[in-house]
Structure formats: structure tokens, C-alpha cells
Design an enzyme around this catalytic site. Structure first.
Site, PDB file in Angstrom:
ATOM      1  N   ASN A 113      29.075  45.631  27.370  1.00 44.54           N
ATOM      2  CA  ASN A 113      30.229  46.345  28.159  1.00 44.54           C
ATOM      3  C   ASN A 113      31.245  45.327  28.338  1.00 44.54           C
ATOM      4  O   ASN A 113      30.922  44.097  28.225  1.00 44.54           O
ATOM      5  CB  ASN A 113      29.688  46.744  29.375  1.00 44.54           C
ATOM      6  CG  ASN A 113      30.536  47.337  30.332  1.00 44.54           C
ATOM      7  OD1 ASN A 113      31.538  48.037  29.889  1.00 44.54           O
ATOM      8  ND2 ASN A 113      30.527  46.927  31.538  1.00 44.54           N
ATOM      9  N   HIS A 115      34.142  44.045  31.191  1.00 47.17           N
ATOM     10  CA  HIS A 115      34.327  44.064  32.498  1.00 47.17           C
ATOM     11  C   HIS A 115      35.476  43.220  32.919  1.00 47.17           C
ATOM     12  O   HIS A 115      35.540  42.030  32.543  1.00 47.17           O
ATOM     13  CB  HIS A 115      33.314  43.888  33.408  1.00 47.17           C
ATOM     14  CG  HIS A 115      33.507  43.820  34.885  1.00 47.17           C
ATOM     15  ND1 HIS A 115      33.581  45.266  35.312  1.00 47.17           N
ATOM     16  CD2 HIS A 115      33.671  42.908  35.740  1.00 47.17           C
ATOM     17  CE1 HIS A 115      33.561  44.870  36.618  1.00 47.17           C
ATOM     18  NE2 HIS A 115      33.780  43.881  36.933  1.00 47.17           N
ATOM     19  N   SER A 142      35.024  39.722  31.090  1.00 49.81           N
ATOM     20  CA  SER A 142      33.769  39.363  30.552  1.00 49.81           C
ATOM     21  C   SER A 142      33.103  40.221  29.446  1.00 49.81           C
ATOM     22  O   SER A 142      33.371  41.624  29.902  1.00 49.81           O
ATOM     23  CB  SER A 142      32.742  38.999  31.652  1.00 49.81           C
ATOM     24  OG  SER A 142      33.183  38.328  32.742  1.00 49.81           O
ATOM     25  N   ASP A 151      27.103  46.020  35.988  1.00 54.14           N
ATOM     26  CA  ASP A 151      27.917  44.833  35.332  1.00 54.14           C
ATOM     27  C   ASP A 151      27.101  43.541  35.871  1.00 54.14           C
ATOM     28  O   ASP A 151      27.570  42.496  35.948  1.00 54.14           O
ATOM     29  CB  ASP A 151      29.067  44.593  36.356  1.00 54.14           C
ATOM     30  CG  ASP A 151      30.011  45.720  36.204  1.00 54.14           C
ATOM     31  OD1 ASP A 151      30.283  46.452  35.068  1.00 54.14           O
ATOM     32  OD2 ASP A 151      30.623  46.140  37.037  1.00 54.14           O
ATOM     33  N   GLU A 180      41.270  41.076  27.096  1.00 55.76           N
ATOM     34  CA  GLU A 180      40.252  41.917  26.855  1.00 55.76           C
ATOM     35  C   GLU A 180      40.043  42.612  25.244  1.00 55.76           C
ATOM     36  O   GLU A 180      39.165  42.298  24.559  1.00 55.76           O
ATOM     37  CB  GLU A 180      39.988  43.414  27.620  1.00 55.76           C
ATOM     38  CG  GLU A 180      39.957  42.949  29.153  1.00 55.76           C
ATOM     39  CD  GLU A 180      40.021  44.356  29.923  1.00 55.76           C
ATOM     40  OE1 GLU A 180      39.277  45.373  29.406  1.00 55.76           O
ATOM     41  OE2 GLU A 180      40.430  44.351  31.017  1.00 55.76           O
TER      42      GLU A 180
END
Ligand code: GRF
Length: 201
Positions: A113, A115, A142, A151, A180
Site C-alpha cells: 500500500n 500512504h 511510505s 497503515d 508517491e
């Protein structure tokens, strides 16, 4: 002798809306040297703009609203679609649904994922507001392995983004988004190549 084509890891991307991180993963995957390919983009909203983008790129898509369905029931449908697509990994990219423990357990170690904070700081929502309010010098993003806690899984990579004196949450979010887009494809590529041995210390 002709070189043998590299066997690429197969990745399904789950989104909920815009899908700009998904697009970044997808565009990075166009490089011959990229060790993964996107085999499915799925969304919990059939009208998610990211689905049209993926479709236009010739990627298989699946969109279904989760509304009125039990979490585990919906996740089982997503799981079936992801497996049908032959995915080895799942990349969550702005997927705004909590996942059922069953789904997380099935994909343990194979689901990442992104975040928009420097975890473990600011899990959950409003990360940029919280970083600015706290007077932090940096925000950032991250990429982490998904575990049962929100998370919370092991962090695989981070990018720090300096907070400007007059920053607003929106302005900071826009700059973090640039970070990102670069971080996710780099970390995903590393992860499918080397696995967890490349965890940052
Ligand atoms: C990104 O900021 C991501 O970190 C967060 O939600 C946003 C999704 O944006 N989880 P997009 O759909 O990838 O454009």
C-alpha cells in the site's frame, strides 16, 4: 542466441477513484526492464475515473460497488477477480476500503500500500493537515506491506518532502503526490525482484 524474455511479476492494482498512483505504476511498467506488469485494475466504484484510464491502456478492469455488501463477501469477489487475472501481487493505490482479515491473510506478504505520510506518523486520514499542524519540517509518503492493522505493516520505502512556511494541506498533498508516483513503482519493482530482504532499516 536471442535473450530470453524476462518473466514479469503479475500485479493487480486496487483503486477507489482518480487512480494517479495506479497510472504511475502502469506507465513505469511500460519499460522493458520493469520486473512487473499490471494485469488487472479493480475498483470498489464502477465509475472510478482510474478505471477508464486503465481501460484506455488496454488493461483488464473490474468495477463493483461495495454498497450493501458485507465486507468479507465483497473482498471474496475481489479475491476471485484478482486470482482469475493470475496476479501474484496486489498493489493498493488509493483504495479507500478497510480489508477483511480473511483477505489480508490470503495476500500476506504479497500486498503493498502507499500512504501519504512518513509512517509510523499519521496513520489514517488528513495526514497533510496533521503534519502541518504539528509543525513538522517534512511530510512525505511510505510504501508498506499490508497487515491486519490499518497503515501498520513493515515500511519498504519512504520519501521525505519538505514543508514550506506557508504550506496548505492541498499544496503539500500535490507535492507529496509527485513523490508517491516515483516511490511506488520503484519500491514495487524492488519488492518483486528481491522480496522483503530490501526492507529499509
Ligand atoms: C494518494 O495520496 C494515496 O497515497 C492515498 O490516496 C491518494 C490516492 O490518489 N492513499 P490516487 O487515486 O492514486 O490519485
Amino acid at each position: 542466441m536471442p535473450e530470453k524474455a524476462m518473466e514479469k511479476a503479475r500485479v493487480a492494482v486496487l483503486i477507489s477513484g482518480r487512480g494517479s498512483n495506479m497510472a504511475a505504476l502502469l506507465y513505469a511498467a511500460k519499460a522493458e526492464s520493469c520486473p512487473y506488469e499490471i494485469v488487472l485494475v479493480a475498483a470498489n466504484d464502477p465509475d472510478a475515473p482510474g478505471l477508464s484510464l486503465a481501460r484506455a491502456e488496454g488493461i483488464a478492469t473490474f468495477g463493483l460497488s461495495h454498497k450493501g455488501m458485507k465486507r468479507a463477501e465483497f473482498d471474496a469477489i475481489i479475491d476471485t477477480e484478482v486470482r482469475k487475472a493470475g496476479a501474484d501481487y496486489i498493489a493498493l493505490a488509493g483504495y479507500m476500503r478497510l480489508l477483511s482479515p480473511e483477505f489480508v491473510a490470503k495476500w500476506e506478504g504479497r500486498m503493498l500500500n502507499i500512504h501519504p505520510s512518513l509512517l509510523p506518523k499519521y496513520k489514517g486520514l488528513h495526514t497533510h493537515e496533521r503534519a502541518i499542524e504539528a509543525g513538522d519540517s517534512h511530510g512525505g509518503c511510505s510504501v508498506h506491506i499490508v497487515t491486519a492493522e490499518l497503515d501498520d505493516g513493515p515500511v519498504l520505502g519512504q520519501t521525505k518532502v519538505a514543508i514550506l512556511p506557508d504550506d496548505t494541506a492541498d499544496a503539500l498533498a500535490a507535492r507529496v503526490l509527485i513523490a508517491e508516483h516515483q516511490l511506488y513503482s520503484r519500491v514495487l519493482a524492488d519488492y518483486v525482484r528481491h522480496g522483503i530482504s530490501h526492507l529499509q532499516s
